[in-house]
Design a protein around this motif. Structure first.
Motif, mmCIF file in Angstrom:
data_model
loop_
_atom_site.group_PDB
_atom_site.id
_atom_site.type_symbol
_atom_site.label_atom_id
_atom_site.label_comp_id
_atom_site.label_asym_id
_atom_site.label_seq_id
_atom_site.Cartn_x
_atom_site.Cartn_y
_atom_site.Cartn_z
ATOM 1 N N GLU A 57 5.842 -6.675 2.966
ATOM 2 C CA GLU A 57 7.098 -6.287 2.337
ATOM 3 C C GLU A 57 6.874 -5.134 1.356
ATOM 4 O OE1 GLU A 57 9.154 -9.599 0.627
ATOM 5 O OE2 GLU A 57 8.820 -10.887 2.373
ATOM 6 N N ARG A 58 7.526 -4.018 1.577
ATOM 7 C CA ARG A 58 7.285 -2.805 0.784
ATOM 8 C C ARG A 58 7.629 -2.991 -0.691
ATOM 9 N NH1 ARG A 58 9.643 2.600 2.624
ATOM 10 N NH2 ARG A 58 8.288 3.222 0.908
ATOM 11 N N GLY A 59 8.620 -3.800 -1.018
ATOM 12 C CA GLY A 59 9.037 -3.948 -2.412
ATOM 13 C C GLY A 59 8.381 -5.096 -3.149
ATOM 14 N N ALA A 60 7.463 -5.794 -2.505
ATOM 15 C CA ALA A 60 6.892 -7.000 -3.081
ATOM 16 C C ALA A 60 5.914 -6.707 -4.229
ATOM 17 C CB ALA A 60 6.190 -7.823 -2.014
ATOM 18 N N LEU A 61 5.879 -7.620 -5.183
ATOM 19 C CA LEU A 61 4.914 -7.614 -6.292
ATOM 20 C C LEU A 61 4.371 -9.021 -6.429
ATOM 21 C CD1 LEU A 61 3.593 -6.438 -8.938
ATOM 22 C CD2 LEU A 61 5.640 -7.283 -10.121
ATOM 23 N N GLY A 62 3.078 -9.182 -6.323
ATOM 24 C CA GLY A 62 2.492 -10.511 -6.433
ATOM 25 C C GLY A 62 1.251 -10.502 -7.301
ATOM 26 N N PHE A 63 0.721 -11.691 -7.590
ATOM 27 C CA PHE A 63 -0.526 -11.787 -8.346
ATOM 28 C C PHE A 63 -1.489 -12.724 -7.635
ATOM 29 C CE2 PHE A 63 2.684 -14.478 -10.479
ATOM 30 C CZ PHE A 63 2.129 -15.744 -10.327
ATOM 31 N N ALA A 90 0.811 -1.214 0.000
ATOM 32 C CA ALA A 90 0.000 0.000 0.000
ATOM 33 C C ALA A 90 0.849 1.270 0.000
ATOM 34 C CB ALA A 90 -0.929 -0.009 1.216
ATOM 35 N N ALA A 91 2.107 1.182 0.447
ATOM 36 C CA ALA A 91 2.988 2.351 0.469
ATOM 37 C C ALA A 91 3.701 2.568 -0.862
ATOM 38 C CB ALA A 91 4.020 2.206 1.588
ATOM 39 N N ASN A 92 3.541 1.658 -1.805
ATOM 40 C CA ASN A 92 4.204 1.770 -3.108
ATOM 41 C C ASN A 92 3.444 2.775 -3.982
ATOM 42 O OD1 ASN A 92 5.337 1.340 -5.702
ATOM 43 N ND2 ASN A 92 5.783 -0.795 -5.210
ATOM 44 N N GLY A 123 14.117 -10.318 -15.090
ATOM 45 C CA GLY A 123 15.287 -9.674 -14.509
ATOM 46 C C GLY A 123 15.683 -8.364 -15.146
ATOM 47 N N GLY A 124 14.929 -7.885 -16.137
ATOM 48 C CA GLY A 124 15.277 -6.622 -16.786
ATOM 49 C C GLY A 124 14.927 -5.405 -15.959
ATOM 50 N N ILE A 125 13.886 -5.516 -15.144
ATOM 51 C CA ILE A 125 13.500 -4.449 -14.217
ATOM 52 C C ILE A 125 13.670 -5.001 -12.803
ATOM 53 C CG2 ILE A 125 11.615 -3.017 -13.357
ATOM 54 C CD1 ILE A 125 10.471 -2.956 -16.175
ATOM 55 N N ARG A 126 14.556 -4.361 -12.047
ATOM 56 C CA ARG A 126 14.871 -4.868 -10.710
ATOM 57 C C ARG A 126 14.576 -3.866 -9.607
ATOM 58 N NH1 ARG A 126 18.111 -9.510 -10.579
ATOM 59 N NH2 ARG A 126 18.738 -10.255 -12.641
ATOM 60 N N ASN A 127 14.259 -2.627 -9.979
ATOM 61 C CA ASN A 127 14.032 -1.592 -8.975
ATOM 62 C C ASN A 127 12.767 -0.813 -9.331
ATOM 63 O OD1 ASN A 127 14.446 1.088 -7.455
ATOM 64 N ND2 ASN A 127 16.168 -0.168 -6.735
ATOM 65 N N TRP A 128 11.989 -0.472 -8.317
ATOM 66 C CA TRP A 128 10.746 0.250 -8.568
ATOM 67 C C TRP A 128 10.982 1.623 -9.174
ATOM 68 C CZ3 TRP A 128 6.394 -2.087 -9.033
ATOM 69 C CH2 TRP A 128 6.120 -3.249 -8.311
ATOM 70 N N LEU A 137 13.638 1.320 -4.534
ATOM 71 C CA LEU A 137 13.425 0.124 -3.724
ATOM 72 C C LEU A 137 13.477 -1.110 -4.629
ATOM 73 C CD1 LEU A 137 12.558 -0.688 -0.761
ATOM 74 C CD2 LEU A 137 10.212 -0.739 -1.650
ATOM 75 N N PRO A 138 14.237 -2.136 -4.258
ATOM 76 C CA PRO A 138 14.288 -3.350 -5.087
ATOM 77 C C PRO A 138 12.909 -3.999 -5.239
ATOM 78 C CG PRO A 138 16.043 -3.355 -3.461
ATOM 79 C CD PRO A 138 15.118 -2.229 -3.083
ATOM 80 N N VAL A 139 12.642 -4.501 -6.440
ATOM 81 C CA VAL A 139 11.403 -5.246 -6.676
ATOM 82 C C VAL A 139 11.583 -6.655 -6.132
ATOM 83 C CG1 VAL A 139 9.767 -6.088 -8.380
ATOM 84 C CG2 VAL A 139 10.939 -3.914 -8.761
#
Length: 255
Positions: free
Chosen positions: A155-161, A77-79, A95-100, A108-110
């Motif tokens: 986790e602030r840097g997390a991306l999920g589905f 929610a803070a992203n 692996g082409g995009i590693r940082n938000w 912040l690392p993804v």
């Protein structure tokens, strides 16, 4: 949802006895082909190989779509990131995009998250997002929508589905465009029903023609008004009854 459909159906027809077994769409269809089950519920279309196998085996199937769902990408929610294109999602997991910061977010690392490789939702992700390409970065693996939501919330840097029904539980939902430069579409009941959200998918119920009468009766119930109401209550989108969407104007106060 399926447990609720079964329970209401059996309450209406006490002589009916239905056992639900969980598994992937492939496992459900294999059981249907082998006549070890009467109904298969799958979360995708039949593959050409499965259609060929049914034809060559002289197996005639009937299939009915009864719900629409979506692959929804969630972030902490803070992203500040709100939008993403499908090719950018692929770049993240390759692996082409590693940082938000590469997506107009903070430095912040993804932290990519997936569900188990055997799950239907990950199979759909592999086809529609990865286009069959392999994941080439380290990922966190969780066992369910609830576990993914909990990790992303933590986790602030997390991306999920997750599925449409699980989105929004203390996380932020990303609007998705099929390609860079095209409009971003936020997943909700209306965009999923219309198919304008690019990562929508269908739930279908299949049974053998000439097979169990109980299977046909269950299908009739699931696609009826009462059955479709259960679909809606589960957070999915009904497909076999008319649906009307009402959006509240931002100018109208809620109370």
């Amino acid at each position: 949802m399926l447990v609720r459909e079964r329970d209401v159906f059996q309450a209406d027809y006490p002589q009916a006895s239905i056992e639900i077994r969980t598994g992937t769409s492939r496992e459900a269809l294999s059981a249907l082909f082998a006549a070890t089950c009467d109904v298969a519920v799958i979360t995708r279309e039949l593959t050409p190989e499965e259609r060929t196998a049914a034809t060559e085996g002289g197996l005639e199937l009937e299939g009915f779509r009864f719900a629409r769902d979506a692959l929804v990408f969630i972030v902490n929610a803070a992203n500040p990131v709100q939008n993403v294109a499908v090719p950018q999602l692929r770049e993240i997991y390759e692996g082409g995009i590693r940082n938000w910061s590469q997506l107009a977010g903070g430095p912040l690392p993804v932290r990519p998250v997936i569900q188990g490789m055997e799950s239907d939702v990950t199979a759909f992700f592999g086809e529609q997002v990865m286009a069959g390409e392999a994941i080439r970065v380290a990922v966190a693996i969780d066992s369910s929508d609830a576990a993914v939501v909990a990790r992303v919330r933590r986790e602030r840097g997390a991306l999920g589905f997750v599925s449409l029904a699980s989105a929004g539980e203390g996380t932020a939902t990303l609007a998705v465009a099929p390609l860079r430069g095209l409009p971003y579409v936020r997943p909700d009941a209306q965009t999923v029903h219309a198919g304008t959200y690019p990562l929508s998918r269908s739930y279908s119920l299949y049974f053998r023609v000439g097979g169990s009468r109980l299977a046909k009766g269950l299908n009739t119930f699931v696609t009826s008004l009462d059955g479709q109401r259960i679909v809606q209550e589960a957070g999915l989108v009904p497909t076999s009854v008319p649906v009307r969407f009402v959006r509240r104007s931002p100018m109208i106060p809620s109370h």
